[in-house]
Motif scaffolding. Structure first.
Motif, mmCIF file in Angstrom:
data_model
loop_
_atom_site.group_PDB
_atom_site.id
_atom_site.type_symbol
_atom_site.label_atom_id
_atom_site.label_comp_id
_atom_site.label_asym_id
_atom_site.label_seq_id
_atom_site.Cartn_x
_atom_site.Cartn_y
_atom_site.Cartn_z
ATOM 1 N N THR A 1 52.665 75.688 53.231
ATOM 2 C CA THR A 1 53.713 75.061 54.038
ATOM 3 C C THR A 1 55.029 75.817 53.921
ATOM 4 N N ASP B 1 64.757 59.978 56.649
ATOM 5 C CA ASP B 1 65.227 60.238 58.003
ATOM 6 C C ASP B 1 64.005 60.288 58.920
ATOM 7 N N GLU C 1 63.578 61.047 62.025
ATOM 8 C CA GLU C 1 63.502 62.205 62.921
ATOM 9 C C GLU C 1 62.978 63.431 62.183
ATOM 10 N N LEU C 2 63.465 63.643 60.968
ATOM 11 C CA LEU C 2 62.964 64.769 60.181
ATOM 12 C C LEU C 2 61.499 64.563 59.835
ATOM 13 N N ALA D 1 59.237 63.010 61.463
ATOM 14 C CA ALA D 1 58.398 63.148 62.656
ATOM 15 C C ALA D 1 58.248 64.595 63.122
ATOM 16 N N ARG D 2 59.017 65.509 62.560
ATOM 17 C CA ARG D 2 58.929 66.912 62.968
ATOM 18 C C ARG D 2 57.652 67.589 62.489
ATOM 19 N N PHE D 3 56.966 66.971 61.533
ATOM 20 C CA PHE D 3 55.828 67.634 60.900
ATOM 21 C C PHE D 3 54.550 66.844 61.113
ATOM 22 N N ARG E 1 53.473 65.614 56.294
ATOM 23 C CA ARG E 1 54.860 65.361 56.682
ATOM 24 C C ARG E 1 55.750 64.946 55.515
ATOM 25 N N TYR F 1 58.843 67.106 54.212
ATOM 26 C CA TYR F 1 60.153 66.455 54.097
ATOM 27 C C TYR F 1 60.807 66.816 52.766
ATOM 28 N N VAL G 1 61.729 70.618 52.699
ATOM 29 C CA VAL G 1 62.925 70.907 53.499
ATOM 30 C C VAL G 1 64.177 70.462 52.760
ATOM 31 N N PRO H 1 55.565 74.407 60.760
ATOM 32 C CA PRO H 1 55.282 73.108 61.364
ATOM 33 C C PRO H 1 53.898 72.960 61.987
ATOM 34 N N ASP H 2 53.037 73.970 61.880
ATOM 35 C CA ASP H 2 51.758 73.910 62.596
ATOM 36 C C ASP H 2 50.588 74.354 61.730
#
Length: 223
Positions: free
Chosen positions: A67, A170, A172-173, A175-177, A182, A186, A189, A197-198
């Protein structure tokens, strides 16, 4: 004795087995054992900081996907050493291993858990991420080593070390992954790592492409 008769005396007598009677390990089983040894040594050596043993798990062109890092094994060793010196706390647990062999090439899929501890939003937390190590192995000069390690991240969770602590993430953060990692992403990060992210998960196109690549790897063996 049964009714005055020695029933054991009537049984056919068999000589004791010699101490060297264990059937010789065949070549396929020896390869499987060697690959499994590399898989287990990887986790133990990295987590304990035995960098010589860790380096020996790879071939010279070995490549690590994670990751938080993607690159040659020597760079991975370097950043792992730097992280350990800063107190980065990442541990690994390995479980069952399924190995597909074809001559001098193999794919090993190993159940694993990645465990990382760090502060998240000011609260000390543990993240546990379950998945598989999907390893491309090759036997060169009689030695099995990792050419590529690509984890598959299946599911994870985050827990506060203090059960009474309150953690607010958070959304939004988060949900980015992808769902498979995730919470791990988190945390990483928040401690300063750029996170890919993929990465492959339990299902999805990234995972299907990885399986196709693994099949091609086995089909191209040149032994």
């Amino acid at each position: 004795m049964a009714g005055g008769k020695d029933i054991y005396a009537e049984r056919a007598w068999c000589p004791p087995s010699p101490c060297n009677s264990v059937r010789r390990v065949d070549a396929t089983l020896a390869d499987r054992l060697a690959i499994r040894d590399v898989v287990e040594t990887w986790a133990s050596a990295r987590d304990s900081g035995d960098w010589d043993a860790f380096r020996a798990c790879w071939h010279d062109d070995g490549y690590m996907m994670a990751t938080w890092f993607q690159g040659p094994k020597e760079d991975f060793i370097r950043v792992s050493q730097e992280g350990a010196a800063r107190g980065v706390n990442i541990l690994h647990f390995t479980g069952g291993c399924r190995i597909t062999l074809n001559g001098t090439r193999a794919i090993a899929q190993t159940r694993m858990t990645i465990m990382q501890r760090a502060e998240v939003e000011g609260v000390l937390c543990d993240v546990n991420c379950l998945g598989r190590f999907y390893d491309f192995f090759e036997k060169r000069d009689g030695r099995w080593g990792i050419v590529l390690r690509q984890p598959i991240y299946e599911k994870d969770r985050i827990d506060t070390v203090d059960p009474a602590a309150t953690l607010v993430l958070d959304p939004e953060l988060l949900a980015r992954f992808p769902e498979g990692y995730r919470h791990l992403a988190y945390l990483q990060v928040r401690v300063g790592y750029p996170v890919k992210p993929d990465m492959p998960g339990l299902r999805g196109p990234e995972t299907e492409r990885l399986y196709e690549r693994g099949s091609a790897w086995l089909a191209d063996e040149s032994d």
